[in-house]
Design an enzyme around this catalytic site. Structure first.
Site, short mmCIF file in Angstrom:
data_model
loop_
_atom_site.label_atom_id
_atom_site.label_comp_id
_atom_site.label_asym_id
_atom_site.label_seq_id
_atom_site.Cartn_x
_atom_site.Cartn_y
_atom_site.Cartn_z
N ASP A 67 0.86 -1.18 0.00
CA ASP A 67 0.00 0.00 0.00
C ASP A 67 0.90 1.23 0.00
OD1 ASP A 67 -3.22 0.54 1.06
OD2 ASP A 67 -1.83 2.22 1.09
N GLN B 213 -15.90 5.74 -2.64
CA GLN B 213 -16.96 6.64 -3.10
C GLN B 213 -17.26 7.65 -2.01
OE1 GLN B 213 -19.98 4.40 -5.04
NE2 GLN B 213 -21.22 6.15 -5.57
N ARG C 87 -20.69 7.06 -9.30
CA ARG C 87 -19.81 5.92 -9.60
C ARG C 87 -18.88 6.26 -10.76
NH1 ARG C 87 -23.11 0.20 -9.07
NH2 ARG C 87 -23.19 0.20 -6.81
N VAL D 161 -10.48 -6.06 -7.82
CA VAL D 161 -11.60 -6.08 -6.89
C VAL D 161 -12.12 -4.66 -6.67
CG1 VAL D 161 -12.39 -6.86 -4.60
CG2 VAL D 161 -10.69 -8.19 -5.83
N ASP E 142 -21.82 -11.74 -5.52
CA ASP E 142 -23.26 -11.59 -5.73
C ASP E 142 -23.93 -12.96 -5.87
OD1 ASP E 142 -23.22 -8.46 -6.49
OD2 ASP E 142 -21.60 -9.51 -7.49
N ARG F 147 -24.24 -14.47 -2.50
CA ARG F 147 -25.38 -13.85 -1.80
C ARG F 147 -26.70 -14.48 -2.27
NH1 ARG F 147 -22.72 -7.95 -2.91
NH2 ARG F 147 -21.81 -7.59 -0.85
N HIS G 148 -27.65 -24.32 -7.35
CA HIS G 148 -26.91 -23.99 -8.58
C HIS G 148 -27.63 -22.83 -9.27
CE1 HIS G 148 -24.84 -27.69 -7.73
NE2 HIS G 148 -26.02 -28.29 -7.65
N HIS H 71 -21.39 -6.00 -12.43
CA HIS H 71 -21.36 -6.04 -10.96
C HIS H 71 -21.89 -4.69 -10.50
CE1 HIS H 71 -20.23 -6.60 -6.84
NE2 HIS H 71 -19.37 -5.61 -6.88
#
Length: 318
Positions: free
Chosen positions: A38, A87, A93, A123, A153, A156, A173, A180
């Site tokens: 970083d 953000q 965005r 990511v 997602d 989730r 499945h 995204h």
């Protein structure tokens, strides 16, 4: 769990996502060497120390190194980029995308100099836009530079469906695909629980996955991140775990089917846009994007997702 001996994972960005990914990778034994870089050297060094102090309790023998010098990423097999601006309130965005593209313009050439043979996984959001930008900046084939896309997602979605059906998560499945973001959608036409089509699944003799229920579930998945961010400021644990899962598919040459986001080249008539579709992820990257059957409504949703991203790319001049 088998580990690739000498495998090196470099994580760029020591924020909540990067550190959660490093922590998940240690606990799961994803790689034998984890390097964290970083630009905030003090933060990176402290995180490395904190992680290294726990390596005795990790799933497999692993080393943790890193700090504020990009040379820490040297010779990585997989580089996961989590670095980027967050953000800000009132920021769109697209504003965020512009800032993060500029960060990638600085970062990618340096990372490539240190790890020319690595697979790069993004990511940072908006990940689909940044995947196209990163591929253009790096010149890498789309198989070697892609984003985590809708892997989280999809998890989730499966979690919600498994809970409702009363079955194990691994027996569900179903996939979220597309952007995204707000235009992502589930492929219900091919979704099953075990071998049973989702719409036919019964609980106590009653079909529980009605059209209304499925629509509400899709909406809940799309809104999930907003809900978490509203409560705790960021999503980090689940994306960290899903990132570690992608890393394992790459380092262990698993040929696992995961809905990562790659720059498409003619699939479904879409070119030059990065979208998530079930893809084979294995040694040195994404081997192929699967030709997933979709009904007419789902195909229309996929093209809507692509058009939304095309507009974003055009606005940003990518």
């Amino acid at each position: 769990m088998s580990q690739n001996p000498g495998s090196k994972l470099a994580i760029v960005g020591a924020g909540s996502v990067g550190t959660s990914l490093a922590y998940a990778a240690l606990i799961r034994g994803s790689a034998s060497n984890v390097a964290l870089f970083d630009v905030n050297a003090t933060k990176a060094e402290a995180e490395v120390l904190d992680l290294a102090h726990g390596t005795q309790f990790a799933a497999a023998a692993a080393t943790v190194t890193g700090g504020g010098d990009i040379s820490a990423t040297e010779g990585a097999d997989v580089v996961v980029i989590t670095a980027g601006a967050k953000q800000a309130p009132g920021q769109t965005r697209l504003d965020l995308a512009g800032t993060n593209v500029r960060i990638l313009e600085q970062l990618m050439p340096q990372l490539l100099a240190h790890s020319p043979d690595a697979v790069y996984v993004l990511v940072t959001n908006p990940c689909d836009v940044l995947t196209v930008a990163a591929q253009k900046i790096s010149g890498l084939p789309s198989s070697r530079i892609f984003s985590s896309g809708t892997v989280l997602d999809t998890s989730r979605l499966r979690w919600l469906l498994a809970r409702k059906a009363g079955v194990s998560l691994t027996s569900v499945h179903a996939s979220m695909v597309g952007e995204h973001g707000d235009t992502e959608f589930p492929i219900w036409s091919g979704a099953t629980i075990g071998p049973v089509p989702i719409r036919n699944w019964e609980v106590d003799g009653e079909r529980v996955f009605t059209s209304d229920y499925l629509a509400e579930t899709a909406r809940e998945v799309t809104q999930a991140a907003y809900k978490v961010i509203a409560g705790k400021g960021a999503t980090n644990y689940a994306i960290g775990l899903s990132g570690a899962r992608i890393v394992e598919a790459l380092l262990r040459a698993e040929n696992a089917v995961l809905p990562v986001s790659t720059v498409l080249d003619g699939q479904y008539g879409i070119t030059g846009v990065a979208l998530s579709l079930p893809s084979i992820v294995g040694h040195v990257g994404v081997h192929s994007v699967l030709d997933t059957p979709m009904d007419d409504g789902e195909l229309a949703s996929l093209h809507h997702s692509a058009e939304t991203l095309q507009q974003s790319l055009a606005t940003l001049g990518i």
